[in-house]
Write a protein that holds these residues in place. Structure first.
Motif, PDB file in Angstrom:
ATOM      1  N   VAL A  31       0.855  -1.191   0.000  1.00 38.29           N
ATOM      2  CA  VAL A  31       0.000   0.000   0.000  1.00 38.29           C
ATOM      3  C   VAL A  31       0.890   1.240   0.000  1.00 38.29           C
ATOM      4  CG1 VAL A  31      -1.902   1.180   1.158  1.00 38.29           C
ATOM      5  CG2 VAL A  31      -1.674  -1.310   1.362  1.00 38.29           C
ATOM      6  N   VAL A  32       0.647   2.139  -0.952  1.00 39.29           N
ATOM      7  CA  VAL A  32       1.465   3.350  -1.083  1.00 39.29           C
ATOM      8  C   VAL A  32       0.579   4.590  -1.187  1.00 39.29           C
ATOM      9  CG1 VAL A  32       3.381   2.096  -2.172  1.00 39.29           C
ATOM     10  CG2 VAL A  32       1.641   3.143  -3.610  1.00 39.29           C
ATOM     11  N   PRO A  33       1.048   5.720  -0.660  1.00 35.97           N
ATOM     12  CA  PRO A  33       0.267   6.957  -0.783  1.00 35.97           C
ATOM     13  C   PRO A  33       0.092   7.417  -2.236  1.00 35.97           C
ATOM     14  CG  PRO A  33       1.825   7.147   1.023  1.00 35.97           C
ATOM     15  CD  PRO A  33       2.173   5.883   0.276  1.00 35.97           C
ATOM     16  N   SER A  34       1.176   7.442  -3.020  1.00 35.23           N
ATOM     17  CA  SER A  34       1.095   7.849  -4.423  1.00 35.23           C
ATOM     18  C   SER A  34       2.266   7.245  -5.184  1.00 35.23           C
ATOM     19  CB  SER A  34       1.121   9.371  -4.569  1.00 35.23           C
ATOM     20  OG  SER A  34       1.049   9.726  -5.937  1.00 35.23           O
ATOM     21  N   ILE A  35       1.953   6.444  -6.171  1.00 35.73           N
ATOM     22  CA  ILE A  35       2.969   5.648  -6.864  1.00 35.73           C
ATOM     23  C   ILE A  35       4.054   6.499  -7.537  1.00 35.73           C
ATOM     24  CG2 ILE A  35       1.805   5.448  -9.096  1.00 35.73           C
ATOM     25  CD1 ILE A  35       2.579   2.343  -8.739  1.00 35.73           C
ATOM     26  N   ASP A  36       3.760   7.738  -7.812  1.00 36.36           N
ATOM     27  CA  ASP A  36       4.675   8.603  -8.564  1.00 36.36           C
ATOM     28  C   ASP A  36       5.576   9.439  -7.657  1.00 36.36           C
ATOM     29  OD1 ASP A  36       5.563   9.083 -11.087  1.00 36.36           O
ATOM     30  OD2 ASP A  36       3.978  10.465 -11.644  1.00 36.36           O
ATOM     31  N   THR A  37       5.847   8.949  -6.439  1.00 35.23           N
ATOM     32  CA  THR A  37       6.744   9.660  -5.524  1.00 35.23           C
ATOM     33  C   THR A  37       7.906   8.731  -5.163  1.00 35.23           C
ATOM     34  OG1 THR A  37       5.490   8.948  -3.586  1.00 35.23           O
ATOM     35  CG2 THR A  37       4.881  11.081  -4.559  1.00 35.23           C
ATOM     36  N   GLY A  38       8.966   9.277  -4.624  1.00 29.49           N
ATOM     37  CA  GLY A  38      10.209   8.551  -4.421  1.00 29.49           C
ATOM     38  C   GLY A  38      10.112   7.235  -3.675  1.00 29.49           C
ATOM     39  N   VAL A  39       9.594   7.250  -2.455  1.00 34.25           N
ATOM     40  CA  VAL A  39       9.546   6.028  -1.659  1.00 34.25           C
ATOM     41  C   VAL A  39       8.542   5.044  -2.258  1.00 34.25           C
ATOM     42  CG1 VAL A  39       9.093   5.049   0.635  1.00 34.25           C
ATOM     43  CG2 VAL A  39      10.303   7.226   0.429  1.00 34.25           C
TER      44      VAL A  39
ATOM     45  N   ALA B 141      10.159   3.389  -5.196  1.00 34.95           N
ATOM     46  CA  ALA B 141      11.142   2.402  -4.750  1.00 34.95           C
ATOM     47  C   ALA B 141      10.458   1.158  -4.186  1.00 34.95           C
ATOM     48  CB  ALA B 141      12.065   3.016  -3.702  1.00 34.95           C
ATOM     49  N   GLN B 142       9.380   1.344  -3.437  1.00 34.98           N
ATOM     50  CA  GLN B 142       8.662   0.219  -2.845  1.00 34.98           C
ATOM     51  C   GLN B 142       8.068  -0.668  -3.935  1.00 34.98           C
ATOM     52  OE1 GLN B 142       6.042   1.330   0.370  1.00 34.98           O
ATOM     53  NE2 GLN B 142       4.706  -0.427   0.051  1.00 34.98           N
ATOM     54  N   THR B 143       7.458  -0.071  -4.923  1.00 32.39           N
ATOM     55  CA  THR B 143       6.842  -0.839  -5.999  1.00 32.39           C
ATOM     56  C   THR B 143       7.907  -1.564  -6.818  1.00 32.39           C
ATOM     57  OG1 THR B 143       5.037   0.755  -6.020  1.00 32.39           O
ATOM     58  CG2 THR B 143       5.223  -0.704  -7.931  1.00 32.39           C
ATOM     59  N   ARG B 144       9.008  -0.891  -7.092  1.00 35.90           N
ATOM     60  CA  ARG B 144      10.111  -1.527  -7.824  1.00 35.90           C
ATOM     61  C   ARG B 144      10.695  -2.715  -7.038  1.00 35.90           C
ATOM     62  NH1 ARG B 144      12.344   1.574 -12.060  1.00 35.90           N
ATOM     63  NH2 ARG B 144      11.506   3.679 -12.144  1.00 35.90           N
TER      64      ARG B 144
END
Length: 166
Positions: free
Chosen positions: A51-59, A62-65
């Motif tokens: 779960v991420v706040p917004s996929i187009d931000t740094g962390v 990196a988490q999705t990658r």
């Protein structure tokens, strides 16, 4: 309920906190083609839900990658990344970043996932960073609510939990 901050500021999470041993709550989110996806859509597989706040931000990037890379070593595990980004933005981001092993899902419509898993941030209408592992019979086997939404999760802990789940 988990105490979460976003850039150091406390936030209010909507919904119920999910714990290890719980039956995973149902939800409805949207795939990149706008089709509905529910918990039952992946029944029979282990699910690692990032779960991420917004996929187009740094962390979040990196988490999705990181979980996309881990997919190669995970058998019978579906990796789902959930955010409130629009499905079109998720699809564009995945395409331009070569992300193929992770299914991105959008909770923008009604925060169904966010409220079911207790990660919807009331003040920002974003999701708090978290990782859940759900086994093939829908039992939650791993939970991490990241206390500061701009920090990284415990990647290795989540990956090992996914490998151990049946």
């Amino acid at each position: 309920m988990a105490n979460i901050t976003f850039k150091g500021n406390p936030v209010t999470l909507l919904g119920q906190e999910v714990k290890v041993g719980d039956t995973a709550p149902d939800f409805t989110v949207l795939a990149n083609d706008l089709s509905p996806v529910t918990l039952a859509s992946s029944k029979g597989s282990v699910r690692l839900v990032s779960v991420v706040p917004s996929i187009d931000t740094g962390v979040c990037d990196a988490q999705t990658r990181r979980f996309n890379e881990a997919a190669a070593s995970l058998e019978n595990v579906k990796i789902l990344t959930v955010s409130v980004d629009l499905p079109f933005a998720q699809k564009r981001w995945c395409g331009s970043n070569g992300i193929e092993a992770v299914q991105t899902l959008s909770d923008h419509r009604d925060l169904s996932f966010g409220e079911a898993f207790g990660v919807a941030i009331k003040e920002l209408r974003l999701l708090a960073r978290a990782v859940f592992v759900i086994d093939s019979s829908d039992k939650v086997t791993y939970v991490e609510y990241v206390s500061e939404a701009t920090d990284h999760p415990n990647y290795e802990g989540a990956i090992e939990a996914a490998k151990a789940a049946k």
